[in-house]
Scaffold this active site. Sequence first.
Site, PDB file in Angstrom:
ATOM      1  N   HIS A 191     -10.591   2.022  -1.207  1.00 17.82           N
ATOM      2  CA  HIS A 191     -10.748   1.692   0.205  1.00 17.82           C
ATOM      3  C   HIS A 191     -11.527   0.382   0.286  1.00 17.82           C
ATOM      4  O   HIS A 191     -12.541   0.275   0.963  1.00 17.82           O
ATOM      5  CB  HIS A 191     -11.425   2.827   0.984  1.00 17.82           C
ATOM      6  CG  HIS A 191     -10.671   3.225   2.211  1.00 17.82           C
ATOM      7  ND1 HIS A 191     -11.258   3.609   3.377  1.00 17.82           N
ATOM      8  CD2 HIS A 191      -9.339   3.255   2.451  1.00 17.82           C
ATOM      9  CE1 HIS A 191     -10.320   3.899   4.275  1.00 17.82           C
ATOM     10  NE2 HIS A 191      -9.161   3.685   3.738  1.00 17.82           N
ATOM     11  N   HIS A 209       0.823  -1.207   0.000  1.00 16.81           N
ATOM     12  CA  HIS A 209       0.000   0.000   0.000  1.00 16.81           C
ATOM     13  C   HIS A 209       0.858   1.260   0.000  1.00 16.81           C
ATOM     14  O   HIS A 209       0.545   2.242  -0.658  1.00 16.81           O
ATOM     15  CB  HIS A 209      -0.924  -0.015   1.218  1.00 16.81           C
ATOM     16  CG  HIS A 209      -2.010   0.995   1.164  1.00 16.81           C
ATOM     17  ND1 HIS A 209      -3.206   0.764   0.534  1.00 16.81           N
ATOM     18  CD2 HIS A 209      -2.078   2.255   1.634  1.00 16.81           C
ATOM     19  CE1 HIS A 209      -3.959   1.820   0.629  1.00 16.81           C
ATOM     20  NE2 HIS A 209      -3.305   2.753   1.289  1.00 16.81           N
TER      21      HIS A 209
END
Lengths: 229, 777
Positions: free
Chosen positions: B98, B51
């Site tokens: 998300h 990430h």
Amino acid sequence: MKACVVVFPGSNCDSDCWHVLKDVAKSDVQFVWHKESLLPEVDLIVLPGGFSYGDYLRTGAIARFSPVMRSVEEHVRKGYPVLGICNGFQVLLEAGLLPGAMLRNRNLQFICRHVYLKTENTSSPFTNCLKHGEVLRVPIAHGEGNYFCDEQTLETLEATNRIAFRYSSETGELDEAFNPNGSLAHIAGILNEKGNVLGMMPHPERVSEAILGGEDGKKIWDSILSAVA
Amino acid sequence: MTMTFTEPEITKELIKIHGITEAEYARICDILGREPNYTELGIFSVMWSEHCSYKNSKPILKLFPKDGANLVVKAGEENAGVVDIGDGFAIAFKIESHNHPSAVEPFQGAATGVGGIIRDIFTMGARPVVLMNSLRFGSLDKDQNKNYLRGVVGGISHYGNCIGIPTVGGEIYFDDFYEGNPLVNAFCLGILKKEDLVRAAATGVGNPVYYVGAATGRDGLGGAAFASRELTDESHEDRPAVQVGDPFMEKLLLEACLELAKSDAIVGMQDMGAAGLTCSTSETAAKGNLGVEIDLAQVPRRETGMIPYETMLSESQERMLVIAKKGKERVVEEIFEKWDLHAVKIGELKSGNLMQVFDHGKLVAQIPPKALTDEAPVYVREECEPEYLKETRAFDLSQIADAPLPSLRGVPYGTTKQSRTEIASAALGRLPRNDDEGSWNQTLLCLLDSPTIASKAWIYEQYDHMVRTDTVFLPGHDAALVRVKGMKKGIAISTDVNGLYCYLDPFEGGKIAVAEAARNVACVGAKPIAVTNCLNFGNPMKPEVFWQFHRAADGMSEACRKLGTPVTGGNVSFYNENPRGAIYPTPTIGMVGILEDIGKRVPSFFKKEGDFIYLIGTTYDELGGSQYLLTVHGLRKGMPPRLNLDFELKLQNFLQACASDRLLHSAHDLSEGGLAVALAECLFGCAGKPMGAEVNLPQSGLRIDSLLFSESQSRVLVSIAREEENSFEKKVHSSAIPFQQIGVVTRDHLKIGSWIELSSRELEQTYRQAIPRRMGE
């Protein structure tokens, strides 16, 4: 016309109202931060939409304690026009400047779309350019716009011609099918006793320019302009 | 307060839990010249997660074209790309995922996704003015997916509405492949004066480092690392890794930060998103080629007993790191006081190249920031073509009868027998009774009733899409269109990708995603200028997944080059898998375009009875990967449509030229469901008052189902005033673009040849009721 737009923490239609007052209604307009206790000399106060204090506790419940509200009350007493739109309406209810309360929308969801409003009052400073029964197309955008009050209050509102707008069909027909949020007696906007305070859930500032798909909101600004002239 | 907590010993087990390999651990020891302590291990773990570090995707991301005219900030330089739009203004925009948080806690997961992307934009000094999103869920016939939809839409609505940024559009698909792993990609665009651009670099030794915004709690601990692994049945136990959002706090933070950006009191600003304080501190220092020293004792906290590990890794929302100018501390503090927000000096910039973290004066971590950012590991993963493609490519259209289906088969795939029957009889109830053999009417209704194609009003009416009074096209048009007050220009935006195409052919699917998003923007009359993307894929350790990723990136790159739309940034979301396997490869595109004169905008809906309707482009027997094949026949097979980029560019230039000459009353791109669905959609411009159309399609040797439902690319439906017929035809001739005049706009029926004849009201009802009906309303 001189106007001011009150900015609470969490207001988010403040700049929209400022824009429409300045560029459409060609007024002299300024922002007033909620911590101010003295308002400038103005002909109109607008309490804009938004989520003052993040809707904590209840919509409008904390904003009513902002220092600026004392001056707003003073202004109302003196008879100057005060317009509360959406969250501004909720603040006026919490402050006791208008009667009643807001419940969550009947479907428990936030609703943003155009609705039709039937004009009921044409004598107030906000509606004097409208005809009785005239239908306006104005958007709503709220989660708690389901107006409620006790029977006696409703009777008084009806009897004293203080219901400014009701949700209706395109042709002015009143029916639950055209009531987007479950409001009592299809109420979309009400006036105070003197008629100088209007609270309404729909957003006239969003339909005051052709490029935004409608100009019906302009009639409300025009009414105010002619009233304060 | 005294610390009673003793930090755990670094064991092999602990290293593994942190997702760090043995080789990576050896490298950490090498960098530090010693073993890391617990806090440092945590810091490396989040910063070297996919990430934050893009360690598995970097070699592929390099393939994207990053250069173009008018770029102020290019991909990888800052939080978001920035493009000059003239008149002293620029736009900053980005799309971000998300997904994992939304799978575990849909409402807060989606809400904080919106909050995070908004911060990325105002961190740069830009005022966020537009939100969009791209969502994927499993079938709405299952309760779990209804809950996901309700939660995610509720979360987006809660955050975006409260903060007062309109959600003006987006896209959504429902497919079993997203079962259990929904995708939530949020897009935000902001406008700034070019001179107000704020960088995220820490410069100037001795400059103070400020922590501003909300207090730190234990929420979102290790969220970046959580996002970098597969979801499992136990993922709900990771719920503490999901943050909780407070849009009111962010609204205050937004206003304060924008005041700050104009103040001349700061040198840099960075939001605390993934990996919180760790990431913002190390990244700003690394960018500024400096050292930094912070003391955690100063960090405002809302929980007691937090250890340095937790404070450094927390992903509590609505926080920023500000590098102020020495001597301007009071300016910073006064702005935040006005908005009732924390602004606390937690440290300062130092010469050298070390990030030193203290806790009450005790050194708890010491790491060179560049080791966490620029020097994070990078891997080139193995790739191999997936087996399933052999079967899907072998599909031959002649296996499918070119005939309308008997009623019971015209029902969405993946539904239970019971509900198939119910839906079919409901559909039948609306049709002539002698129609038991099935009809093309019913096939069209079935497509309009599929949630992927149906009206999304149930969703976008929960979003405030008008606040800021700049939304010129309400949701439902091919692209969102907003004005900029005081400017003639408009900004057009489209988010798009067809995951099924990418599953069947990631290269062509990637190409189409870019081309279609650009076409949407061109349909409203705007010129596409740049792209942000959000690359949602499965586990990159699986060679098949990595192959999909690489091929899709190649396809997107080719299209971006040809269309002149560089990639300005975005994000990568791997590990989107459920227990049954990877999701469709889903590289979401956020395409931004500029309409020079917003007065020349072109809507997507028919406008006037009597107008002529033209089909621009060529239709082929391209039903592979189509919604027709999926919805009506239950097949995920065949090759998706082919796309010719030279023709695509020509078509888009033509559309812009027509808009500029005010020749078009409407323009609508043909996509899922092909011509028949596109024609129906053109009728629905005004809710409750649909228009009609009468269309005849010339004999072309194509199958009837292809004529009606083929998803051949580079096709657009336009309508023009009758009196423009000559000038329009002259223009299209001279552009050497294939076209046919196929019919006229009428009042209240849709008639397509001898195959389809339905009342517009029935079409609209089916289209508008599809999602509310499934949501139980």
